[in-house]
Scaffold this active site. Structure first.
Site, PDB file in Angstrom:
ATOM      1  N   ASP A   1     -18.141 -20.650  -8.429  1.00  4.23           N
ATOM      2  CA  ASP A   1     -18.023 -20.435  -9.863  1.00  4.23           C
ATOM      3  C   ASP A   1     -19.156 -20.856 -10.758  1.00  4.23           C
ATOM      4  OD1 ASP A   1     -16.531 -20.292 -12.317  1.00  4.23           O
ATOM      5  OD2 ASP A   1     -15.549 -21.981 -12.033  1.00  4.23           O
TER       6      ASP A   1
ATOM      7  N   ASN B   1      -9.158 -11.368 -11.598  1.00  3.76           N
ATOM      8  CA  ASN B   1     -10.392 -11.032 -12.411  1.00  3.76           C
ATOM      9  C   ASN B   1     -10.338  -9.742 -12.924  1.00  3.76           C
ATOM     10  OD1 ASN B   1     -12.406 -12.751  -9.915  1.00  3.76           O
ATOM     11  ND2 ASN B   1     -11.795 -13.458 -11.845  1.00  3.76           N
TER      12      ASN B   1
HETATM   13  C1  FPP Z   1     -16.921 -16.836 -11.052  1.00  2.00           C
HETATM   14  O1  FPP Z   1     -17.872 -17.270 -12.088  1.00  2.00           O
HETATM   15  C2  FPP Z   1     -17.412 -16.060  -9.917  1.00  2.00           C
HETATM   16  C3  FPP Z   1     -16.984 -14.646  -9.766  1.00  2.00           C
HETATM   17  C4  FPP Z   1     -15.774 -14.289 -10.474  1.00  2.00           C
HETATM   18  C5  FPP Z   1     -17.603 -13.737  -8.960  1.00  2.00           C
HETATM   19  C6  FPP Z   1     -18.076 -14.319  -7.600  1.00  2.00           C
HETATM   20  C7  FPP Z   1     -19.310 -13.270  -6.981  1.00  2.00           C
HETATM   21  C8  FPP Z   1     -20.251 -13.469  -6.455  1.00  2.00           C
HETATM   22  C9  FPP Z   1     -21.011 -14.831  -6.164  1.00  2.00           C
HETATM   23  C10 FPP Z   1     -21.118 -12.285  -6.128  1.00  2.00           C
HETATM   24  C11 FPP Z   1     -20.379 -11.238  -5.202  1.00  2.00           C
HETATM   25  C12 FPP Z   1     -20.035 -11.764  -3.897  1.00  2.00           C
HETATM   26  C13 FPP Z   1     -20.096 -11.402  -2.457  1.00  2.00           C
HETATM   27  C14 FPP Z   1     -19.485 -11.769  -1.611  1.00  2.00           C
HETATM   28  C15 FPP Z   1     -21.114 -10.103  -2.575  1.00  2.00           C
HETATM   29  P1  FPP Z   1     -17.520 -16.925 -13.551  1.00  2.00           P
HETATM   30  O2  FPP Z   1     -18.034 -15.584 -13.967  1.00  2.00           O
HETATM   31  O3  FPP Z   1     -16.161 -17.359 -13.734  1.00  2.00           O
HETATM   32  O4  FPP Z   1     -18.550 -17.902 -14.009  1.00  2.00           O
HETATM   33  P2  FPP Z   1     -18.242 -18.489 -15.460  1.00  2.00           P
HETATM   34  O5  FPP Z   1     -17.070 -19.528 -15.154  1.00  2.00           O
HETATM   35  O6  FPP Z   1     -19.512 -19.625 -15.791  1.00  2.00           O
HETATM   36  O7  FPP Z   1     -18.131 -17.660 -16.736  1.00  2.00           O
END
Ligand code: FPP
Length: 250
Positions: free
Chosen positions: A30, A78
């Site tokens: 996250d 998501n």
């Molecule tokens: C949450 O951060 C993260 C995600 C919804 C996506 C995670 C994906 C990756 C790290 C890259 C792809 C992974 C693989 C395995 C290829 P957020 O966007 O909710 O962050 P925020 O809370 O700061 O907005």
């Protein structure tokens, strides 16, 4: 507690008791969006940076012979994000497989997917299948990628599958116990997570492995996922090893 992450990695490694490693680690990756926002960048660049950390952390787990690692890459919730961000995440998945699959395979990593991937667009779906098939006979670390994953969806599916098997006469209601439920989850055959790590300052599970996490230890940090590194991972393991796990006993 804020961790000092400038300390030497070999010093942290020397603190890890290799006889008491968590067998299964889960990570809620996250903070990508906030990382990007802090730099005035579009959110997808935060995810891109987050993907680089996936590679590093998989290697750091492999290095100390963690058996199972589960990464929460895309939740059932998501899809509510703007389509441009969903597309960017799907594209990153494709980039990840195309760029990293060979090395993961050479490192004997077995890739598994947790979640309903039938809902994925064609190209990411194809690449994900390719990763799972290529590595299916590997005997090293199991890397679970939670994709279109939600704990409630997983349990709902398990209930439906169990009832279907009861109706077909494949299993008997009297024989259903907690182990049966585990056998109908995406993590079938794998141990429950010992340690769940969530960076970015959020203190919740967000529908991640909710059945399996019944006795997991949690490790939280304010660091955002794109800033997470092997030091944080190893510090989480050292902290985990100081916990007194009682599983309801005394
Ligand atoms: C949450 O951060 C993260 C995600 C919804 C996506 C995670 C994906 C990756 C790290 C890259 C792809 C992974 C693989 C395995 C290829 P957020 O966007 O909710 O962050 P925020 O809370 O700061 O907005």
């Amino acid at each position: 507690m804020e961790e000092d992450m400038t300390e030497n990695i070999s010093k942290i490694l020397s603190e890890i008791d290799t006889e008491n490693l968590p067998v299964h680690i889960g990570i809620i990756m996250d903070g990508n969006g906030r990382w990007a926002k802090q730099r005035g960048l579009p959110r997808h660049l935060g995810h891109q940076e987050g993907m680089k950390k996936v590679v590093q952390i998989v290697e750091a787990c492999n290095e100390i012979e963690i058996n199972n690692l589960t990464l929460y890459a895309f939740s059932t919730e998501n899809w509510k994000r703007p389509s441009i961000e969903v597309e960017a995440l799907m594209n990153l998945l494709v980039v990840f497989v195309r760029k990293e699959l060979q090395r993961l395979h050479e490192n004997n990593v077995k890739i598994k997917i947790l979640g309903d991937i039938s809902k994925l667009p064609e190209v990411p779906l194809r690449e994900v299948h390719r990763a799972v098939e290529l590595t299916s006979d590997n005997s090293g670390m199991t890397l679970n990628i939670a994709l279109n994953y939600g704990g409630r969806q997983e349990i709902t599916k398990a209930v439906i599958d169990i009832l279907t098997d009861v109706n077909k006469g494949n299993i008997n209601i009297d024989g259903i116990d907690e182990k049966t439920i585990s056998e109908y989850l995406y993590t079938k055959g794998q141990p429950d997570p010992d340690l769940i790590i969530r960076p970015s300052g959020e203190l919740r599970l967000s529908n991640f492995l909710i059945y399996q996490a019944a006795y997991s230890e949690f490790w939280f940090s304010d660091v955002l996922w794109p800033d997470f590194n092997a030091n944080h991972l190893y510090r989480a393991i050292v902290d985990y090893q100081k916990r007194n796990r009682r599983f309801g006993g005394i």
